[in-house]
Design a protein around this motif. Structure first.
Motif, short mmCIF file in Angstrom:
data_model
loop_
_atom_site.label_atom_id
_atom_site.label_comp_id
_atom_site.label_asym_id
_atom_site.label_seq_id
_atom_site.Cartn_x
_atom_site.Cartn_y
_atom_site.Cartn_z
N LEU B 81 -7.32 10.40 -0.23
CA LEU B 81 -6.56 10.52 1.27
C LEU B 81 -5.69 11.91 0.60
CD1 LEU B 81 -4.43 7.81 -0.71
CD2 LEU B 81 -5.81 7.30 1.33
N GLN B 82 -4.92 11.77 1.80
CA GLN B 82 -4.19 13.29 2.08
C GLN B 82 -2.74 13.69 0.92
OE1 GLN B 82 -6.09 16.02 3.20
NE2 GLN B 82 -8.16 14.40 2.36
N PRO B 83 -2.10 14.52 0.76
CA PRO B 83 -0.99 14.27 0.32
C PRO B 83 0.10 13.86 1.52
CG PRO B 83 -1.94 16.20 0.75
CD PRO B 83 -2.92 15.94 1.73
N GLU B 84 -0.15 13.56 3.19
CA GLU B 84 1.02 12.94 3.60
C GLU B 84 0.42 11.47 3.75
OE1 GLU B 84 -1.79 15.15 4.54
OE2 GLU B 84 -3.09 15.00 6.13
N ASP B 85 -0.39 11.10 3.07
CA ASP B 85 -0.65 9.76 2.79
C ASP B 85 0.84 9.23 1.74
OD1 ASP B 85 -3.61 10.11 3.24
OD2 ASP B 85 -2.34 9.62 4.86
N SER B 86 1.09 10.34 1.57
CA SER B 86 2.13 9.49 -0.01
C SER B 86 3.67 9.25 1.46
CB SER B 86 2.36 11.17 0.01
OG SER B 86 1.30 11.29 -1.02
N ALA B 87 3.55 7.36 0.33
CA ALA B 87 4.90 6.66 0.79
C ALA B 87 4.55 5.52 0.67
CB ALA B 87 3.95 6.02 1.94
N LEU B 88 5.61 5.05 0.94
CA LEU B 88 6.06 3.64 0.17
C LEU B 88 5.29 2.56 0.67
CD1 LEU B 88 7.30 1.72 -1.92
CD2 LEU B 88 9.19 1.21 0.31
N TYR B 89 4.10 1.59 0.13
CA TYR B 89 3.34 0.13 1.39
C TYR B 89 3.13 -0.76 0.98
CZ TYR B 89 0.26 4.46 1.96
OH TYR B 89 -0.73 5.60 2.47
N LEU B 90 4.05 -1.21 2.20
CA LEU B 90 4.67 -2.59 1.14
C LEU B 90 3.58 -3.75 2.03
CD1 LEU B 90 8.24 -1.98 3.18
CD2 LEU B 90 7.85 -2.33 1.38
N CYS B 91 3.54 -4.72 1.15
CA CYS B 91 2.59 -5.85 2.00
C CYS B 91 3.95 -7.42 1.70
CB CYS B 91 1.59 -6.20 0.38
SG CYS B 91 1.10 -7.98 0.43
N ALA B 92 3.29 -7.86 3.14
CA ALA B 92 4.08 -9.17 3.34
C ALA B 92 2.95 -10.32 3.84
CB ALA B 92 5.44 -8.88 4.71
N SER B 93 3.27 -11.37 3.56
CA SER B 93 2.79 -12.75 4.06
C SER B 93 3.51 -13.59 5.46
CB SER B 93 2.64 -13.04 2.50
OG SER B 93 3.62 -13.82 2.30
N SER B 94 3.51 -14.39 5.47
CA SER B 94 3.73 -15.24 6.21
C SER B 94 2.98 -16.94 6.41
CB SER B 94 4.58 -15.16 7.94
OG SER B 94 3.38 -14.77 8.74
N GLN B 95 3.53 -17.90 6.87
CA GLN B 95 2.93 -18.92 6.60
C GLN B 95 1.88 -18.46 7.72
OE1 GLN B 95 4.96 -22.93 7.02
NE2 GLN B 95 6.57 -22.13 5.34
N TYR B 109 7.42 -12.29 4.80
CA TYR B 109 8.40 -11.99 3.42
C TYR B 109 7.62 -10.52 2.50
CZ TYR B 109 10.48 -16.33 4.66
OH TYR B 109 11.59 -17.39 4.80
N PHE B 110 8.70 -9.70 2.21
CA PHE B 110 7.96 -8.34 1.76
C PHE B 110 8.39 -8.35 0.15
CE2 PHE B 110 7.28 -5.65 5.93
CZ PHE B 110 7.51 -6.77 6.29
N GLY B 111 7.23 -7.96 -0.29
CA GLY B 111 7.21 -7.34 -1.16
C GLY B 111 8.28 -6.20 -1.62
N ALA B 112 7.94 -5.67 -3.19
CA ALA B 112 9.16 -4.81 -3.19
C ALA B 112 8.05 -3.32 -3.10
CB ALA B 112 9.38 -4.34 -4.73
N GLY B 113 7.07 -3.23 -2.59
CA GLY B 113 6.13 -2.04 -2.44
C GLY B 113 5.55 -1.46 -3.89
N THR B 114 4.53 -0.44 -3.47
CA THR B 114 4.40 0.62 -4.54
C THR B 114 4.49 1.90 -3.31
OG1 THR B 114 2.42 -0.39 -4.89
CG2 THR B 114 2.10 1.33 -5.17
N ARG B 115 5.39 2.47 -4.30
CA ARG B 115 5.18 4.67 -3.95
C ARG B 115 4.08 4.89 -4.69
NH1 ARG B 115 10.53 4.62 -1.83
NH2 ARG B 115 11.82 3.16 -3.05
N LEU B 116 3.46 5.42 -3.40
CA LEU B 116 2.67 6.50 -3.75
C LEU B 116 2.85 7.93 -3.43
CD1 LEU B 116 -0.85 6.47 -4.10
CD2 LEU B 116 -0.96 6.37 -0.94
N SER B 117 2.09 8.43 -4.42
CA SER B 117 2.53 10.69 -4.26
C SER B 117 0.75 10.68 -4.48
CB SER B 117 2.83 10.13 -5.86
OG SER B 117 4.61 10.35 -5.28
#
Lengths: 114, 119
Positions: B81-95, B109-117
């Motif tokens: 990964l590159q430094p510009e990929d640092s972000a909050l990664y959110l997962c969601a699901s639906s029926q 419906y979303f999860g709380a996310g992973t904060r990636l640095s």
């Protein structure tokens, strides 16, 4: 393609004030869904409401109410008697047709001061 | 219960590392999503899985590799990964992903996310 415009970027109110968050959408589809999500500082996107394009009935849920008007392509959200816990970023979003993609507006940061 | 669980909550990685993000839901949903969210921006869709098959890839760089081993689990493998990929990664699901009229099946419906640095 669809688009959501949230013209307000930041709103600050004092607790117990009413506040309205504006949302204007664009789409060529006749069938679509509109959503509001809340994102507190913890990061999780919390689902608040979904509205179908064929159901213009407004809705009230506790202190929250939503005003959907197809004539003006708007889906506004009002918080009555705001509380500090309402402080968050609020996103309006649209989904159209058979496309599962949610298109979000830029979000409105709401700060409620004690 | 509308819970989507994401692990880890925080992740710091170097540009040569390989890591994975995990997302889990037990709501019987058959559609799962990965979003990337930069600070003060809305979430941007990356991938959609429907019935464990990749249905949408929003032209995401190959250094992001999604995987859906079963209907409850979604992974995102990260490599170089590159430094510009640092972000909050959110997962969601639906029926479901499909279906329009009068259904609640397309609520994500979303999860709380992973904060990636990425350093």
């Amino acid at each position: 393609a669809q688009k959501v415009t949230q013209a307000q970027t930041e709103i600050s109110v004092v607790e117990k004030e009413d506040v309205t968050l504006d949302c204007v959408y664009e789409t060529r589809d006749t069938t679509y869904y509109l959503f509001w999500y809340k994102q507190p500082p913890s990061g999780e996107l919390v689902f608040l409401i979904r509205r179908n394009s064929f159901d213009e009935q407004n809705e009230i849920s506790g202190r929250y109410s939503w005003n959907f008007q197809k004539s003006t392509s708007s889906f506004n959200f009002t918080i009555t008697a705001s509380q500090v816990v309402d402080s968050a970023v609020y996103f309006c979003a649209i989904r159209t047709g058979a496309n599962s993609k949610l298109t979000f507006g830029k979000g409105i940061t709401l700060s409620v001061r004690p | 219960d509308t819970e989507v669980t994401q692990t880890p909550k925080h992740l710091v990685m170097g540009m040569t590392n390989k890591k994975s993000l995990k997302c889990e839901q037990h709501m019987g949903h058959r559609a799962m999503y990965w979003y990337k969210q930069k600070a003060k921006k809305p979430p941007e869709l990356m991938f959609v899985y429907s019935y464990e098959k990749l249905s949408i890839n929003e032209s995401v760089p190959s250094r992001f590799s999604p995987e859906c081993p079963n209907s409850s689990l979604l992974n995102l493998h990260l490599h170089a990964l590159q430094p510009e990929d640092s972000a909050l990664y959110l997962c969601a699901s639906s029926q479901r992903t499909e279906g329009l009229v009068g259904l609640a099946k397309n609520i994500q419906y979303f999860g709380a996310g992973t904060r990636l640095s990425v350093l």
